[in-house]
Design a protein around this motif. Structure first.
Motif, PDB file in Angstrom:
ATOM      1  N   ALA A 164       9.342   1.647   3.874  1.00  0.00           N
ATOM      2  CA  ALA A 164       9.702   0.409   3.184  1.00  0.00           C
ATOM      3  C   ALA A 164       9.159  -0.822   3.897  1.00  0.00           C
ATOM      4  N   ASN A 165       8.877  -1.869   3.119  1.00  0.00           N
ATOM      5  CA  ASN A 165       8.493  -3.141   3.718  1.00  0.00           C
ATOM      6  C   ASN A 165       9.759  -3.938   4.072  1.00  0.00           C
ATOM      7  N   ALA A 166       9.558  -5.154   4.562  1.00  0.00           N
ATOM      8  CA  ALA A 166      10.686  -5.954   5.050  1.00  0.00           C
ATOM      9  C   ALA A 166      11.683  -6.304   3.944  1.00  0.00           C
ATOM     10  N   ASP A 167      11.220  -6.336   2.695  1.00  0.00           N
ATOM     11  CA  ASP A 167      12.125  -6.673   1.590  1.00  0.00           C
ATOM     12  C   ASP A 167      13.132  -5.563   1.307  1.00  0.00           C
ATOM     13  N   ILE A 168      12.755  -4.326   1.620  1.00  0.00           N
ATOM     14  CA  ILE A 168      13.554  -3.173   1.228  1.00  0.00           C
ATOM     15  C   ILE A 168      14.173  -2.455   2.423  1.00  0.00           C
ATOM     16  N   ALA A 169      13.621  -2.632   3.615  1.00  0.00           N
ATOM     17  CA  ALA A 169      14.018  -1.837   4.780  1.00  0.00           C
ATOM     18  C   ALA A 169      15.504  -1.931   5.095  1.00  0.00           C
ATOM     19  N   HIS A 170      16.138  -3.070   4.789  1.00  0.00           N
ATOM     20  CA  HIS A 170      17.574  -3.194   5.072  1.00  0.00           C
ATOM     21  C   HIS A 170      18.414  -2.387   4.088  1.00  0.00           C
ATOM     22  N   ILE A 171      17.785  -1.941   2.993  1.00  0.00           N
ATOM     23  CA  ILE A 171      18.495  -1.135   1.992  1.00  0.00           C
ATOM     24  C   ILE A 171      18.183   0.347   2.191  1.00  0.00           C
ATOM     25  N   HIS A 172      16.905   0.655   2.324  1.00  0.00           N
ATOM     26  CA  HIS A 172      16.481   2.050   2.490  1.00  0.00           C
ATOM     27  C   HIS A 172      15.166   2.066   3.263  1.00  0.00           C
ATOM     28  N   ASP A 173      14.871   3.172   3.920  1.00  0.00           N
ATOM     29  CA  ASP A 173      13.658   3.235   4.751  1.00  0.00           C
ATOM     30  C   ASP A 173      12.423   3.690   3.982  1.00  0.00           C
ATOM     31  N   ARG A 174      12.571   3.996   2.672  1.00  0.00           N
ATOM     32  CA  ARG A 174      11.427   4.403   1.854  1.00  0.00           C
ATOM     33  C   ARG A 174      11.370   3.545   0.596  1.00  0.00           C
ATOM     34  N   MET A 175      10.174   3.448   0.007  1.00  0.00           N
ATOM     35  CA  MET A 175       9.988   2.743  -1.251  1.00  0.00           C
ATOM     36  C   MET A 175       8.815   3.377  -1.999  1.00  0.00           C
ATOM     37  N   PRO A 176       8.718   3.171  -3.323  1.00  0.00           N
ATOM     38  CA  PRO A 176       7.580   3.710  -4.065  1.00  0.00           C
ATOM     39  C   PRO A 176       6.279   3.033  -3.643  1.00  0.00           C
ATOM     40  N   VAL A 177       5.187   3.774  -3.711  1.00  0.00           N
ATOM     41  CA  VAL A 177       3.863   3.195  -3.484  1.00  0.00           C
ATOM     42  C   VAL A 177       3.473   2.399  -4.722  1.00  0.00           C
ATOM     43  N   VAL A 178       3.087   1.151  -4.526  1.00  0.00           N
ATOM     44  CA  VAL A 178       2.668   0.283  -5.627  1.00  0.00           C
ATOM     45  C   VAL A 178       1.142   0.261  -5.695  1.00  0.00           C
ATOM     46  N   ILE A 179       0.604   0.524  -6.882  1.00  0.00           N
ATOM     47  CA  ILE A 179      -0.833   0.408  -7.123  1.00  0.00           C
ATOM     48  C   ILE A 179      -1.056  -0.861  -7.951  1.00  0.00           C
ATOM     49  N   HIS A 180      -1.843  -1.770  -7.438  1.00  0.00           N
ATOM     50  CA  HIS A 180      -2.081  -3.040  -8.128  1.00  0.00           C
ATOM     51  C   HIS A 180      -3.193  -2.890  -9.164  1.00  0.00           C
ATOM     52  N   PRO A 181      -3.178  -3.724 -10.218  1.00  0.00           N
ATOM     53  CA  PRO A 181      -4.145  -3.574 -11.314  1.00  0.00           C
ATOM     54  C   PRO A 181      -5.599  -3.491 -10.859  1.00  0.00           C
ATOM     55  N   GLN A 182      -5.974  -4.246  -9.838  1.00  0.00           N
ATOM     56  CA  GLN A 182      -7.371  -4.196  -9.391  1.00  0.00           C
ATOM     57  C   GLN A 182      -7.738  -2.854  -8.771  1.00  0.00           C
ATOM     58  N   ASP A 183      -6.718  -2.035  -8.468  1.00  0.00           N
ATOM     59  CA  ASP A 183      -6.970  -0.724  -7.868  1.00  0.00           C
ATOM     60  C   ASP A 183      -6.699   0.435  -8.821  1.00  0.00           C
ATOM     61  N   PHE A 184      -6.344   0.140 -10.062  1.00  0.00           N
ATOM     62  CA  PHE A 184      -6.042   1.208 -11.020  1.00  0.00           C
ATOM     63  C   PHE A 184      -7.206   2.193 -11.141  1.00  0.00           C
ATOM     64  N   ALA A 185      -8.410   1.669 -11.342  1.00  0.00           N
ATOM     65  CA  ALA A 185      -9.563   2.539 -11.582  1.00  0.00           C
ATOM     66  C   ALA A 185      -9.824   3.449 -10.383  1.00  0.00           C
ATOM     67  N   ARG A 186      -9.735   2.902  -9.180  1.00  0.00           N
ATOM     68  CA  ARG A 186      -9.951   3.714  -7.970  1.00  0.00           C
ATOM     69  C   ARG A 186      -8.925   4.828  -7.866  1.00  0.00           C
ATOM     70  N   TRP A 187      -7.660   4.484  -8.053  1.00  0.00           N
ATOM     71  CA  TRP A 187      -6.606   5.483  -7.891  1.00  0.00           C
ATOM     72  C   TRP A 187      -6.749   6.612  -8.915  1.00  0.00           C
ATOM     73  N   LEU A 188      -7.103   6.270 -10.129  1.00  0.00           N
ATOM     74  CA  LEU A 188      -7.180   7.275 -11.193  1.00  0.00           C
ATOM     75  C   LEU A 188      -8.474   8.077 -11.178  1.00  0.00           C
ATOM     76  N   ASP A 189      -9.456   7.629 -10.438  1.00  0.00           N
ATOM     77  CA  ASP A 189     -10.756   8.295 -10.435  1.00  0.00           C
ATOM     78  C   ASP A 189     -10.705   9.560  -9.584  1.00  0.00           C
ATOM     79  N   CYS A 190     -10.372  10.657 -10.228  1.00  0.00           N
ATOM     80  CA  CYS A 190     -10.324  11.951  -9.531  1.00  0.00           C
ATOM     81  C   CYS A 190     -11.635  12.712  -9.683  1.00  0.00           C
ATOM     82  N   ARG A 191     -12.574  12.160 -10.418  1.00  0.00           N
ATOM     83  CA  ARG A 191     -13.874  12.814 -10.594  1.00  0.00           C
ATOM     84  C   ARG A 191     -14.760  12.596  -9.370  1.00  0.00           C
ATOM     85  N   THR A 192     -14.781  11.368  -8.869  1.00  0.00           N
ATOM     86  CA  THR A 192     -15.701  11.049  -7.780  1.00  0.00           C
ATOM     87  C   THR A 192     -15.011  10.663  -6.475  1.00  0.00           C
ATOM     88  N   LEU A 193     -13.714  10.372  -6.512  1.00  0.00           N
ATOM     89  CA  LEU A 193     -13.008   9.934  -5.307  1.00  0.00           C
ATOM     90  C   LEU A 193     -11.986  10.971  -4.862  1.00  0.00           C
TER      91      LEU A 193
END
Length: 257
Positions: A164-193
């Motif tokens: 977790a980052n500083a916003d969440i760490a006082h609540i729980h030590d884990r948080m979901p991984v956030v993928i930002h719109p500019q990285d959508f194509a990279r994350w979804l590209d399972c053909r070449t990456l």
């Protein structure tokens, strides 16, 4: 971790956010829980010539990933989260990390701050965690298609988590991984990456991306599915139980009854 989340945007808003050509209608969902169907976006077939939309498609998956090699589902744990730090090597997630990375659209998620037995009656305080500036967020997801013994197939999935980052760490030590719109194509590209090519995306959200709002314990019950579960509220301490005892009894003495 991420054990509950919500998706309350309209289908058009969700499709626009994910870059989907179209998306069937669905109602707002305020309390999505493991084993329920969840919407995920994957890299799909190329669009028609001249289209300016990415090659993405939406599918519904069971929230709780089942690897293809599992023989007895009843004896296998419910994998609704995957720790990003070892997902590329772990047998349960290795194939999905290489071949079936996905985006999980959400309006936010719920997390519980654990209380000591002397606080709040030992109950955890739930928080509604949402993007500070509103709108949607995309969690990093994994999909595995499981072939049931009868021959039918079922798409299953998990949400990747990170420390977790500083916003969440006082609540729980884990948080979901956030993928930002500019990285959508990279994350979804399972053909070449390969997983190592997108490992840099598996990091906590930047500071101040989320805000955490305390809510009542209505969210604890999966049956509660209305917008009221996101209203600000605090779980108060349970009333102290009154002990009935004879006059002059000593609290320090152990009794059988």
């Amino acid at each position: 971790m991420c054990g509950r989340f919500a998706l309350t945007a309209t289908p058009d808003q969700t499709a626009g956010f994910l870059g989907l050509a179209e998306l069937e209608g669905f109602p707002a969902r305020y309390n999505i829980a493991p084993t329920q169907p969840v919407l995920m976006a994957v890299s799909g077939f190329p669009q028609a010539p001249g289209s300016n939309l990415p090659d993405r498609q939406a599918i519904l998956v069971r929230w709780g990933l089942i690897p293809a090699w599992v023989k007895d589902v009843r004896a296998f744990p419910l994998l609704f989260n995957a720790r990003s730090e070892g997902a590329a090597e772990k047998a349960s997630f290795r194939a999905a990390m290489r071949h079936r990375r996905a985006l999980v659209p959400a309006s936010g998620f719920y997390e519980w701050q654990q209380a000591s037995s002397k606080e709040a009656g030992g109950r955890g305080q739930p928080y509604w965690v949402r993007p500070r500036h509103g709108g949607l967020v995309a969690f990093a997801g994994l999909i595995e298609t499981y072939a049931e013994p009868g021959g039918s197939e079922m798409d299953t999935g998990a949400i990747l988590t990170v420390h977790a980052n500083a916003d969440i760490a006082h609540i729980h030590d884990r948080m979901p991984v956030v993928i930002h719109p500019q990285d959508f194509a990279r994350w979804l590209d399972c053909r070449t990456l390969e997983p190592r090519d997108v490992a840099d995306l598996l990091c906590p959200a930047q500071a101040d991306f989320f805000e955490a709002i305390p809510v009542s314990d209505l969210v604890n019950k999966v049956a509660n599915t209305g917008p009221e579960i996101q209203e600000r509220g605090v779980v108060g301490p349970e009333p102290e139980k009154v002990r009935h005892q004879k006059s002059g009894a000593d609290d320090s003495q152990m009794t059988l009854f």
